[in-house]
Scaffold this motif. Structure first.
Motif, short mmCIF file in Angstrom:
data_model
loop_
_atom_site.label_atom_id
_atom_site.label_comp_id
_atom_site.label_asym_id
_atom_site.label_seq_id
_atom_site.Cartn_x
_atom_site.Cartn_y
_atom_site.Cartn_z
N ARG A 170 0.97 -1.12 -0.02
CA ARG A 170 0.07 0.06 0.19
C ARG A 170 0.86 1.25 0.15
O ARG A 170 1.71 1.35 0.74
CB ARG A 170 -0.84 0.04 1.38
N PRO A 171 0.62 1.95 -1.03
CA PRO A 171 1.49 3.55 -0.98
C PRO A 171 0.91 4.12 0.35
O PRO A 171 -0.12 4.06 0.67
CB PRO A 171 1.18 4.10 -2.05
N PHE A 182 1.17 7.30 -4.43
CA PHE A 182 -0.17 6.76 -5.12
C PHE A 182 -0.26 7.30 -6.39
O PHE A 182 -0.19 8.17 -7.01
CB PHE A 182 -1.48 7.52 -4.18
N PRO A 215 -15.65 1.25 -7.73
CA PRO A 215 -15.70 -0.17 -7.70
C PRO A 215 -14.44 -0.88 -6.83
O PRO A 215 -13.52 0.05 -6.55
CB PRO A 215 -15.33 -0.79 -9.23
N GLY A 246 -10.99 -2.31 -5.12
CA GLY A 246 -9.73 -2.39 -5.38
C GLY A 246 -8.93 -1.42 -6.11
O GLY A 246 -7.92 -1.67 -6.32
N LYS A 271 -9.70 2.92 -2.46
CA LYS A 271 -10.31 3.63 -1.46
C LYS A 271 -9.73 3.57 -0.10
O LYS A 271 -9.39 4.72 0.49
CB LYS A 271 -11.93 3.54 -1.59
N PRO A 304 -5.78 -2.05 -9.55
CA PRO A 304 -4.42 -2.16 -8.95
C PRO A 304 -4.33 -3.56 -7.82
O PRO A 304 -3.30 -4.16 -8.12
CB PRO A 304 -4.19 -0.98 -8.03
N ASN A 330 -1.61 -6.49 -8.63
CA ASN A 330 -0.57 -6.83 -7.64
C ASN A 330 -0.82 -8.45 -7.22
O ASN A 330 0.33 -9.27 -7.06
CB ASN A 330 -0.76 -6.19 -6.19
N1 LIG Z 1 -3.18 4.34 -6.96
C1 LIG Z 1 -2.35 3.14 -6.41
N2 LIG Z 1 -1.14 3.02 -6.44
C2 LIG Z 1 -0.52 1.81 -5.80
N3 LIG Z 1 -1.22 1.13 -5.27
C3 LIG Z 1 -2.57 0.84 -5.16
C4 LIG Z 1 -3.15 2.00 -5.61
N4 LIG Z 1 -4.56 1.76 -5.50
C5 LIG Z 1 -4.60 0.74 -5.02
N5 LIG Z 1 -3.56 0.14 -4.85
C6 LIG Z 1 -3.06 -1.22 -4.15
O1 LIG Z 1 -4.29 -2.30 -4.27
C7 LIG Z 1 -4.56 -2.68 -3.00
C8 LIG Z 1 -6.06 -2.43 -3.00
O2 LIG Z 1 -6.37 -1.17 -2.67
P1 LIG Z 1 -7.41 -0.78 -1.68
O3 LIG Z 1 -7.62 -1.90 -0.48
O4 LIG Z 1 -7.26 0.65 -1.17
O5 LIG Z 1 -8.91 -0.70 -2.67
P2 LIG Z 1 -10.34 -0.38 -2.18
O6 LIG Z 1 -11.08 0.54 -3.02
O7 LIG Z 1 -10.30 0.08 -0.59
O8 LIG Z 1 -11.02 -1.76 -2.29
P3 LIG Z 1 -12.49 -2.66 -1.42
O9 LIG Z 1 -13.40 -1.63 -1.87
O10 LIG Z 1 -12.60 -3.79 -1.80
O11 LIG Z 1 -12.12 -2.21 -0.20
C9 LIG Z 1 -3.69 -2.13 -1.92
O12 LIG Z 1 -3.02 -3.16 -1.56
C10 LIG Z 1 -2.77 -1.11 -2.67
O13 LIG Z 1 -1.43 -1.80 -2.45
#
Ligand SMILES: Nc1ncnc2c1ncn2[C@@H]1O[C@H](COP(=O)(O)OP(=O)(O)OP(=O)(O)O)[C@@H](O)[C@H]1O
Length: 346
Positions: free
Chosen positions: A29-30, A36, A68, A70, A73, A225, A229
């Protein structure tokens, strides 16, 4: 606090395999806005909002993150806390099933705390109403007693910043939506942005992987993302087990093994498309019928599956229901029954 490679390696090796995916996600996670990748507009908007709050020495406005799964957020919520040097409390809509759950949470916040509520659209209605007042006046009314003798006692709260995340912004009642000072709509990532996400992750994992291999993964991860990963991890496994380089050959073999479609479609995407094409002759078909046919919730189809299928032009939403496009017939190698009229997108 930036994540060093040693930390990542340690986190990953110390984690039991059941938690490995979560540890992997957390480790990559950044932690700052500058790390980001993509979402340039949202990043600029957030940066301005946070800097203005810092200059005025006040809590930043409440923020709603919509998009959506991943797309980042949760990561952005953590970055808001990190960049504004405030503690972060994490909760989720399904955990707040009564107004009392929310009252307990809000009354325990320390001044300036960032409260992250994931899936905020799934919070109980009674809690939503309590949240309106809390967001606006940093105050809640607690009901004491029952029936005719019940009285409401006001309780002052410490100022806080609410960061709400939702995959269904449309489900939030207007009074709640209106109380957020800023709503960020996260979009699917472009391939070059996903390549940057992957290059960063590969660097943190000390994985030697070439540009062509990164580009191939980027094109097959649903613009997301988290999926990028995850696929990188499978490619790393493949290279490790076959004692090979993580090159284009390894990527193609690993993605084929895991059934990752050339467009990045996953099992559910394919199930929806195949049912739409084969059982419903390409549509139009209603969302609920489609959901029942694949054995999924309509909400999942609407918020997880459909946005990507619309984005890559495989389905279109029409007033009469969902329809497959010519591209969908071509991708699935199915003969088009008629020459359909296109361009009816909503
Ligand atoms: N802009 C970005 N730059 C680099 N890595 C990112 C970025 N956005 C997401 N990630 C990676 O993708 C993974 C998922 O991101 P995150 O958990 O924040 O998504 P989310 O939108 O909250 O998903 P959900 O709705 O399922 O909770 C994280 O581990 C993060 O490392």
């Amino acid at each position: 606090m930036s994540v060093e490679f040693d930390d990542v390696a340690e986190t990953l090796s110390a984690t039991a395999s059941g938690d490995a995916e979560l540890a992997f996600e957390g480790a990559l996670r950044p932690s700052t806005l500058s790390e980001f990748v993509g979402q340039q507009k949202v990043r600029g908007q957030l940066e301005l909002l946070l800097r203005a709050a810092a200059l005025q020495e006040r809590t930043p406005d409440h923020i709603l993150l919509a998009g959506p799964p991943g797309l980042g957020k949760t990561t952005l919520a953590m970055i808001v806390a990190q960049e504004s040097e405030r503690p972060l409390r994490m909760s989720s809509g399904p955990a707040i099933q009564h107004a009392g759950d929310l009252a307990a949470l809000l009354s325990s916040l320390v001044p300036g705390e960032v409260l992250f509520i994931d899936e905020i659209h799934r919070m109980a209605r009674s809690a939503e109403e309590m949240l309106y007042l809390a967001m606006e006046d940093f105050r809640i009314d607690i009901m004491v007693g029952k029936g005719a003798g019940a009285t409401s006692v006001p309780l002052e709260l410490a100022p806080f910043t609410l960061v709400g995340a939702t995959t269904r912004a449309g489900l939030l009642p207007n009074p709640l939506r209106d109380r957020f000072g800023f709503t960020a709509h996260l979009e699917f990532y472009a391939d070059n942005e996903l390549e940057q996400v992957l290059a960063r992750a590969a660097g943190l994992l000390d994985l030697d992987i070439d540009r062509a291999a990164l580009a191939e993964i980027a094109g097959r991860c649903r613009g997301t993302p988290r999926i990028a990963n995850r696929l990188l991890r499978r490619v790393r496994d493949y290279a490790l087990v076959h004692n090979s380089r993580a090159d284009l050959t390894a990527v193609s073999a690993a993605l084929e093994l895991y059934d990752v479609d050339p467009l990045g479609l996953d099992r559910l995407d394919r199930a929806v498309m195949e049912i739409l094409l084969k059982r419903f002759g390409g549509g139009p078909v209603g969302l609920n019928t489609l959901a029942v046919s694949v054995g999924e919730e309509a909400e999942t189809i609407e918020s997880v599956v459909e946005p990507f299928l619309v984005r890559i032009g495989l389905i279109m939403r029409t007033p009469r229901g969902r329809m497959a496009t010519n591209e969908a017939y071509a991708h699935f190698g199915i003969q088009h029954p008629h020459a359909p009229q296109q361009g009816n997108d909503l």
